[in-house]
Design a protein around this motif. Structure first.
Motif, PDB file in Angstrom:
ATOM      1  N   ARG A   1       4.008  10.705   3.794  1.00  0.00           N
ATOM      2  CA  ARG A   1       3.865   9.556   2.904  1.00  0.00           C
ATOM      3  C   ARG A   1       4.602   8.363   3.495  1.00  0.00           C
ATOM      4  O   ARG A   1       5.753   8.471   3.922  1.00  0.00           O
ATOM      5  CB  ARG A   1       4.444   9.865   1.517  1.00  0.00           C
ATOM      6  N   MET A   2       3.929   7.218   3.521  1.00  0.00           N
ATOM      7  CA  MET A   2       4.562   5.986   3.979  1.00  0.00           C
ATOM      8  C   MET A   2       4.091   4.841   3.097  1.00  0.00           C
ATOM      9  O   MET A   2       2.996   4.884   2.533  1.00  0.00           O
ATOM     10  CB  MET A   2       4.225   5.685   5.451  1.00  0.00           C
ATOM     11  N   ARG A   3       4.939   3.843   2.995  1.00  0.00           N
ATOM     12  CA  ARG A   3       4.560   2.629   2.284  1.00  0.00           C
ATOM     13  C   ARG A   3       4.389   1.505   3.285  1.00  0.00           C
ATOM     14  O   ARG A   3       5.126   1.424   4.270  1.00  0.00           O
ATOM     15  CB  ARG A   3       5.627   2.260   1.250  1.00  0.00           C
TER      16      ARG A   3
ATOM     17  N   ARG B   1       0.833  -1.193   0.000  1.00  0.00           N
ATOM     18  CA  ARG B   1       0.000   0.000   0.000  1.00  0.00           C
ATOM     19  C   ARG B   1       0.872   1.249   0.000  1.00  0.00           C
ATOM     20  O   ARG B   1       1.880   1.328   0.719  1.00  0.00           O
ATOM     21  CB  ARG B   1      -0.901   0.024   1.244  1.00  0.00           C
ATOM     22  N   ASP B   2       0.468   2.220  -0.796  1.00  0.00           N
ATOM     23  CA  ASP B   2       1.090   3.539  -0.820  1.00  0.00           C
ATOM     24  C   ASP B   2       0.140   4.472  -0.080  1.00  0.00           C
ATOM     25  O   ASP B   2      -0.980   4.712  -0.536  1.00  0.00           O
ATOM     26  CB  ASP B   2       1.290   3.981  -2.277  1.00  0.00           C
ATOM     27  N   ALA B   3       0.563   4.970   1.093  1.00  0.00           N
ATOM     28  CA  ALA B   3      -0.353   5.669   1.991  1.00  0.00           C
ATOM     29  C   ALA B   3       0.112   7.088   2.263  1.00  0.00           C
ATOM     30  O   ALA B   3       1.306   7.389   2.281  1.00  0.00           O
ATOM     31  CB  ALA B   3      -0.470   4.902   3.308  1.00  0.00           C
ATOM     32  N   VAL B   4      -0.858   7.968   2.519  1.00  0.00           N
ATOM     33  CA  VAL B   4      -0.572   9.327   2.961  1.00  0.00           C
ATOM     34  C   VAL B   4      -1.416   9.594   4.205  1.00  0.00           C
ATOM     35  O   VAL B   4      -2.598   9.249   4.264  1.00  0.00           O
ATOM     36  CB  VAL B   4      -0.867  10.366   1.848  1.00  0.00           C
ATOM     37  N   ALA B   5      -0.802  10.164   5.233  1.00  0.00           N
ATOM     38  CA  ALA B   5      -1.524  10.500   6.456  1.00  0.00           C
ATOM     39  C   ALA B   5      -2.504  11.632   6.171  1.00  0.00           C
ATOM     40  O   ALA B   5      -2.131  12.660   5.610  1.00  0.00           O
ATOM     41  CB  ALA B   5      -0.546  10.908   7.548  1.00  0.00           C
ATOM     42  N   LEU B   6      -3.760  11.423   6.540  1.00  0.00           N
ATOM     43  CA  LEU B   6      -4.797  12.414   6.231  1.00  0.00           C
ATOM     44  C   LEU B   6      -4.967  13.455   7.325  1.00  0.00           C
ATOM     45  O   LEU B   6      -5.635  14.458   7.110  1.00  0.00           O
ATOM     46  CB  LEU B   6      -6.124  11.693   5.977  1.00  0.00           C
ATOM     47  N   SER B   7      -4.407  13.202   8.500  1.00  0.00           N
ATOM     48  CA  SER B   7      -4.505  14.182   9.584  1.00  0.00           C
ATOM     49  C   SER B   7      -3.331  13.997  10.532  1.00  0.00           C
ATOM     50  O   SER B   7      -2.652  12.975  10.498  1.00  0.00           O
ATOM     51  CB  SER B   7      -5.829  14.018  10.342  1.00  0.00           C
ATOM     52  N   ASP B   8      -3.117  14.967  11.376  1.00  0.00           N
ATOM     53  CA  ASP B   8      -2.063  14.846  12.383  1.00  0.00           C
ATOM     54  C   ASP B   8      -2.420  13.751  13.378  1.00  0.00           C
ATOM     55  O   ASP B   8      -3.581  13.612  13.788  1.00  0.00           O
ATOM     56  CB  ASP B   8      -1.885  16.166  13.133  1.00  0.00           C
ATOM     57  N   SER B   9      -1.411  12.974  13.781  1.00  0.00           N
ATOM     58  CA  SER B   9      -1.626  11.935  14.789  1.00  0.00           C
ATOM     59  C   SER B   9      -0.340  11.754  15.575  1.00  0.00           C
ATOM     60  O   SER B   9       0.676  12.391  15.300  1.00  0.00           O
ATOM     61  CB  SER B   9      -2.021  10.611  14.120  1.00  0.00           C
ATOM     62  N   ALA B  10      -0.387  10.839  16.538  1.00  0.00           N
ATOM     63  CA  ALA B  10       0.808  10.542  17.327  1.00  0.00           C
ATOM     64  C   ALA B  10       1.892   9.893  16.493  1.00  0.00           C
ATOM     65  O   ALA B  10       3.062   9.880  16.894  1.00  0.00           O
ATOM     66  CB  ALA B  10       0.447   9.634  18.500  1.00  0.00           C
TER      67      ALA B  10
END
Length: 451
Positions: free
Chosen positions: A388-390, A372-381
């Motif tokens: 961007r993370m894979r 999965r190619d993912a992007v964080a949609l909001s601030d988190s811990a």
């Protein structure tokens, strides 16, 4: 320089894990310091690898080398980090030698990792239904990519002496030496279920026996001296070893509890190393047995595993479920992946879980599997919005709804969708990530846990 071998195969099911684990154990029994590695994201095989080398003077965790999640530039440094102080590294491949991330060419394939590590490859061939054709198969794999050096072949599931003679005769002119011949041996088999092999933590005594049998089979059927000589022929690597080098968060070291035990066996060794480097005290606990979180817990990491196999026991531990819910309600950082996501739900297959997330989980016949190619949609811990993370998904469960009001990730592969939950200090998702690729993830989490 660390001598090294990559154990590959033409396809899944040829016996890579049996051979790789047997080799690790056999060489460890000889007194060598052996470093175990696995190509790809799989969590289960490294558990058997770690068991195989546990007889050596310095036990080591099995480590993953995943070029999709961590990037090609990190493969050699991560290898050097794991193999530091060892005399031999054995790297088990994934799928077929040239299989990698879908539609990404050679990315994350065993062949790519072998080239990045400049390591010779030993091809494990399931010879159970062939004789002379084995030469064409080996020739094809050896000649497909001239940068991949196939230095030997191990013939697996050979039926008889006559069968072995035919195979050796066919391979005589191939230029690839036969370094082992293994007969069919039920004692070395490892049981499987819906997500692959049953983890070591669930069958430790039986796993010890299986690894011992695998080592015995490899000792009897393989030329260990020739394999060691091949491993020592690998040229030097110039890569600097990866280090979990993070500036520690100032102040007292927060306690971060990490779920373990038989229900939560999926984790990468580098995660605990990064949390420690960032200034945390990492304390394991077992949700199947412990009724309280570790004393002073300020943050919680719940990785992957098989909560669906332990639903009654997890549900029955009401005290711990309550402690987790109370910690999350107080805003403490909680990072949950896959199994952890299910544990935080209201229920799993109708049994009460922690109730942190307003969602229901259940088993499914459908396997969800892939990068999965993912992007964080909001601030988190774990991540700032836009990070961007894979990662990868690997489960046979369904969570309804699959995303909260504030989803954790926007995914681009294999289709665009939102996924997971960010809720207070909680970041919960089906997506497994490897923090070595984005080490600031660990420091951000520790910073969120600081008093």
């Amino acid at each position: 320089m660390v001598a090294r071998l990559v154990i590959a195969a033409p396809s899944s099911g040829a016996g890579k894990t049996t051979v790789a684990t047997g080799l690790m154990a056999a060489f460890a029994e000889r007194g060598l310091a052996v470093s175990p590695h696995k190509v790809g994201p799989d969590y289960i095989d490294p558990g058997y690898h770690a068991l195989a080398v546990s007889s050596s003077s310095k036990a080591r965790p099995g480590r993953n080398l995943d070029a999709y999640m961590c990037g090609t530039d990190l493969i050699a440094p991560l290898f050097a980090h794991g193999a530091r102080g060892c005399e031999l590294a054995v790297i088990e491949g994934v799928m077929g030698l040239y299989d990698g991330a879908a539609d990404q060419g050679e990315l994350a394939s065993t062949a790519q990792v072998a080239k990045l590590l400049r390591a010779p490859v030993v091809l494990v061939v399931d010879a159970s239904s062939q004789s002379r054709s084995v030469a064409a198969l080996v020739h094809g794999f050896a000649s497909w990519d001239p940068e991949v050096r196939i230095g030997g072949v191990i013939l697996n599931k050979v039926a008889t002496d006559r069968h072995e003679h035919l195979l050796r005769e066919a391979l005589g002119a191939s230029g690839v030496p036969v370094m082992g011949v293994l007969r069919r041996a039920p004692a070395v088999a490892t049981p499987s279920r819906h997500l692959g092999l049953v983890p070591v933590a669930e069958r430790h005594a039986e796993a010890v026996d299986a690894v011992r049998a695998q080592a015995g089979q490899v000792r009897a059927g393989c030329d260990l001296d020739a394999l060691l000589a091949l491993a020592r022929s690998a040229p030097p690597l110039t890569a600097q070893a990866w280090e979990p080098a993070l500036e520690p968060v100032p102040g007292p070291r927060p306690v971060i509890a990490v779920a373990g035990g038989a229900a939560f066996t999926f984790s990468y060794a580098e995660h605990a190393e990064l949390l420690t480097a960032a200034g945390a005290d990492v304390v394991p606990f077992d949700p199947l047995r412990d009724e309280e979180l570790p004393e002073g817990t300020r943050g919680l990491v719940i990785g992957g595993g098989f909560p669906e196999m332990y639903g009654p026991e997890l549900s029955a531990n009401e005290a711990l479920r309550g402690a987790v819910a109370e910690l999350a309600a107080g805003g403490a950082p909680v990072a949950a992946e896959c199994a952890g996501l299910l544990y935080l739900a209201r229920s799993l297959d109708g049994r009460p879980m922690c109730g942190v997330l307003d969602a229901e989980a259940r088993m499914s016949e459908r396997l969800t599997l892939g990068y999965r190619d993912a992007v964080a949609l909001s601030d988190s811990a774990l991540a700032a919005a836009g990070t961007r993370m894979r990662g990868h998904e690997f489960h046979r469960t369904v969570l309804e709804p699959g995303a909260g009001a504030t989803p954790a990730w926007g995914l681009r592969q294999p289709r665009r969708r939102v996924e997971g939950y960010v809720q207070g200090g909680v970041h919960a998702s089906y997506v497994h990530t490897h923090w070595a690729a984005v080490p600031q993830t660990a420091r951000r989490f520790v910073e969120s846990c600081a008093p």
